[in-house]
Design a protein around this motif. Structure first.
Motif, mmCIF file in Angstrom:
data_model
loop_
_atom_site.group_PDB
_atom_site.id
_atom_site.type_symbol
_atom_site.label_atom_id
_atom_site.label_comp_id
_atom_site.label_asym_id
_atom_site.label_seq_id
_atom_site.Cartn_x
_atom_site.Cartn_y
_atom_site.Cartn_z
ATOM 1 N N VAL A 1 41.162 43.945 33.662
ATOM 2 C CA VAL A 1 40.617 44.073 32.315
ATOM 3 C C VAL A 1 40.456 42.668 31.732
ATOM 4 N N LEU A 2 39.259 42.362 31.268
ATOM 5 C CA LEU A 2 39.004 41.091 30.600
ATOM 6 C C LEU A 2 39.012 41.323 29.099
ATOM 7 N N ILE A 3 39.850 40.591 28.385
ATOM 8 C CA ILE A 3 39.909 40.708 26.927
ATOM 9 C C ILE A 3 39.712 39.320 26.351
ATOM 10 N N GLY A 4 38.621 39.137 25.612
ATOM 11 C CA GLY A 4 38.303 37.810 25.115
ATOM 12 C C GLY A 4 38.093 37.791 23.617
ATOM 13 N N SER A 5 38.582 36.740 22.980
ATOM 14 C CA SER A 5 38.430 36.539 21.537
ATOM 15 C C SER A 5 37.509 35.352 21.293
ATOM 16 N N SER A 6 36.466 35.555 20.483
ATOM 17 C CA SER A 6 35.539 34.480 20.100
ATOM 18 C C SER A 6 34.873 33.870 21.336
ATOM 19 N N ILE A 7 35.125 32.604 21.639
ATOM 20 C CA ILE A 7 34.563 32.024 22.857
ATOM 21 C C ILE A 7 35.076 32.791 24.082
ATOM 22 N N GLY A 8 36.307 33.280 23.989
ATOM 23 C CA GLY A 8 36.858 34.081 25.085
ATOM 24 C C GLY A 8 36.058 35.342 25.351
ATOM 25 N N GLY A 9 35.505 35.957 24.280
ATOM 26 C CA GLY A 9 34.646 37.112 24.467
ATOM 27 C C GLY A 9 33.378 36.749 25.222
ATOM 28 N N TRP A 10 32.839 35.591 24.906
ATOM 29 C CA TRP A 10 31.670 35.072 25.625
ATOM 30 C C TRP A 10 31.998 34.867 27.098
ATOM 31 N N ILE A 11 33.145 34.246 27.378
ATOM 32 C CA ILE A 11 33.546 34.017 28.770
ATOM 33 C C ILE A 11 33.673 35.357 29.503
ATOM 34 N N ALA A 12 34.283 36.347 28.840
ATOM 35 C CA ALA A 12 34.478 37.661 29.473
ATOM 36 C C ALA A 12 33.141 38.299 29.826
ATOM 37 N N LEU A 13 32.186 38.267 28.901
ATOM 38 C CA LEU A 13 30.875 38.854 29.181
ATOM 39 C C LEU A 13 30.159 38.090 30.294
ATOM 40 N N GLU A 14 30.257 36.778 30.282
ATOM 41 C CA GLU A 14 29.636 35.963 31.327
ATOM 42 C C GLU A 14 30.262 36.279 32.682
ATOM 43 N N MET A 15 31.572 36.470 32.720
ATOM 44 C CA MET A 15 32.233 36.853 33.971
ATOM 45 C C MET A 15 31.725 38.199 34.464
ATOM 46 N N ALA A 16 31.564 39.155 33.546
ATOM 47 C CA ALA A 16 31.093 40.485 33.938
ATOM 48 C C ALA A 16 29.670 40.432 34.475
ATOM 49 N N VAL A 17 28.826 39.598 33.868
ATOM 50 C CA VAL A 17 27.452 39.448 34.355
ATOM 51 C C VAL A 17 27.449 38.827 35.743
ATOM 52 N N GLN A 18 28.192 37.741 35.901
ATOM 53 C CA GLN A 18 28.227 37.080 37.212
ATOM 54 C C GLN A 18 28.782 38.013 38.285
ATOM 55 N N ALA A 19 29.834 38.762 37.945
ATOM 56 C CA ALA A 19 30.448 39.663 38.927
ATOM 57 C C ALA A 19 29.477 40.760 39.357
ATOM 58 N N ALA A 20 28.633 41.208 38.407
ATOM 59 C CA ALA A 20 27.679 42.273 38.726
ATOM 60 C C ALA A 20 26.606 41.817 39.710
ATOM 61 N N HIS A 21 26.380 40.511 39.767
ATOM 62 C CA HIS A 21 25.323 39.980 40.625
ATOM 63 C C HIS A 21 25.836 39.442 41.962
ATOM 64 N N ASP A 22 27.145 39.527 42.203
ATOM 65 C CA ASP A 22 27.712 38.902 43.404
ATOM 66 C C ASP A 22 28.649 39.897 44.085
ATOM 67 N N GLU A 23 28.298 40.320 45.273
ATOM 68 C CA GLU A 23 29.075 41.366 45.955
ATOM 69 C C GLU A 23 30.489 40.926 46.297
ATOM 70 N N ARG A 24 30.745 39.618 46.297
ATOM 71 C CA ARG A 24 32.118 39.165 46.534
ATOM 72 C C ARG A 24 33.066 39.709 45.474
ATOM 73 N N TYR A 25 32.525 39.985 44.297
ATOM 74 C CA TYR A 25 33.359 40.382 43.166
ATOM 75 C C TYR A 25 33.347 41.888 42.931
ATOM 76 N N THR A 26 32.808 42.657 43.861
ATOM 77 C CA THR A 26 32.777 44.110 43.714
ATOM 78 C C THR A 26 34.200 44.648 43.534
ATOM 79 N N GLY A 27 34.421 45.392 42.458
ATOM 80 C CA GLY A 27 35.734 45.972 42.192
ATOM 81 C C GLY A 27 36.711 45.041 41.519
ATOM 82 N N LEU A 28 36.329 43.781 41.302
ATOM 83 C CA LEU A 28 37.256 42.807 40.711
ATOM 84 C C LEU A 28 37.476 43.069 39.231
#
Length: 258
Positions: free
Chosen positions: A87-114
């Motif tokens: 679970v990624l929980i981000g506040s302010s800039i942390g929320g931005w980082i969390a969303l960016e991580m979710a986008v990157q993970a969705a595009h890279d099969e290495r991160y499937t299920g992460l």
């Protein structure tokens, strides 16, 4: 150049290590601003909040000069530790980082299920027409308290009371934030990429936030497939500090379902 986090970043953590992992990502105010989130989650999860490189006197590698690179580094660290369903929980800039991580993970099969779910608390990062992000770097201490808090008196800290060391750390944090997030604290490509997010997402917003308004938060929510939006009354940019009971009432059922 490989992108990786320093091995010795300070971490606030609590909970049982064999419980589900929650990575708690702080904003410009540093890790102390999300410590209550870690404490609250400890009853059911293994929650940890690392200090982003460059904050609070830590070193920032030359390879990390953007939120996208910081997100890549956090994904790599989670993968290295063989994490799953985080679970990624981000506040302010942390929320931005969390969303960016979710986008990157969705595009890279290495991160499937992460990544298993995202909670974005008053996150910056997107460019929303008609809802500008406040010019954080132009605000003095009083102006910041008025923009970020429902009750500005609770958030105001008189800089005159700072020690030289505290002042130096605050200034260094500001320089790091300007490097990582940019002067606008946004990425014009983010909003258009959020449709890739493929995990349950909750967007939590303080109704009195004037750094990024609830209308901004609703606009971000609409771009994430299936995302839910909850507004927290009598709270500003840090609802988990200003209205914790209402914030937990929004987050806890979501985490139970997700």
């Amino acid at each position: 150049m490989s992108i990786s986090l320093p091995q010795d970043l300070p971490v606030i953590q609590a909970g049982t290590p064999d419980s589900r992992t929650a990575l708690v990502l702080h904003g410009g105010g540093g890790p102390r601003t999300v410590a209550p989130i870690v404490g609250h989650l400890a009853a059911t999860m293994h929650a940890f909040a690392p200090t982003h490189p460059g904050w609070d006197g830590t070193a920032r590698p030359d390879s990390i000069t953007s939120v996208a690179q910081l997100a890549t580094a956090y994904l790599a660290r989670l993968l290295e530790h063989k994490e799953r369903d985080v679970v990624l929980i981000g506040s302010s800039i942390g929320g931005w980082i969390a969303l960016e991580m979710a986008v990157q993970a969705a595009h890279d099969e290495r991160y499937t299920g992460l990544i298993g779910a995202v909670v974005d608390i008053d996150g910056v990062g997107a460019v929303v027409e008609g809802e500008p992000i406040a010019d954080f770097f132009a605000l003095d201490a009083r102006g910041l308290a008025e923009a970020a808090w429902h009750d500005p008196e609770r958030g105001y800290i008189d800089p005159a009371g700072f020690t030289d060391e505290q002042r130096a750390i605050q200034q260094a944090n500001g320089r790091t934030m300007a490097t990582i997030a940019g002067a606008s604290m946004s990425d014009p490509t983010l909003l258009g990429r959020l449709s890739a997010v493929d995990v349950p997402t909750l967007v939590v917003w303080g109704e009195s936030d004037r750094i990024v308004t609830p209308a901004y938060g609703r606009a971000v929510t609409r771009t994430v497939p299936g995302a839910q939006f909850v507004e927290i009354p009598e709270a500003g940019h840090l609802p988990h500090l200003e209205a914790p009971t209402a914030t937990w009432a929004a987050i806890d059922p979501f985490l139970t379902r997700s």
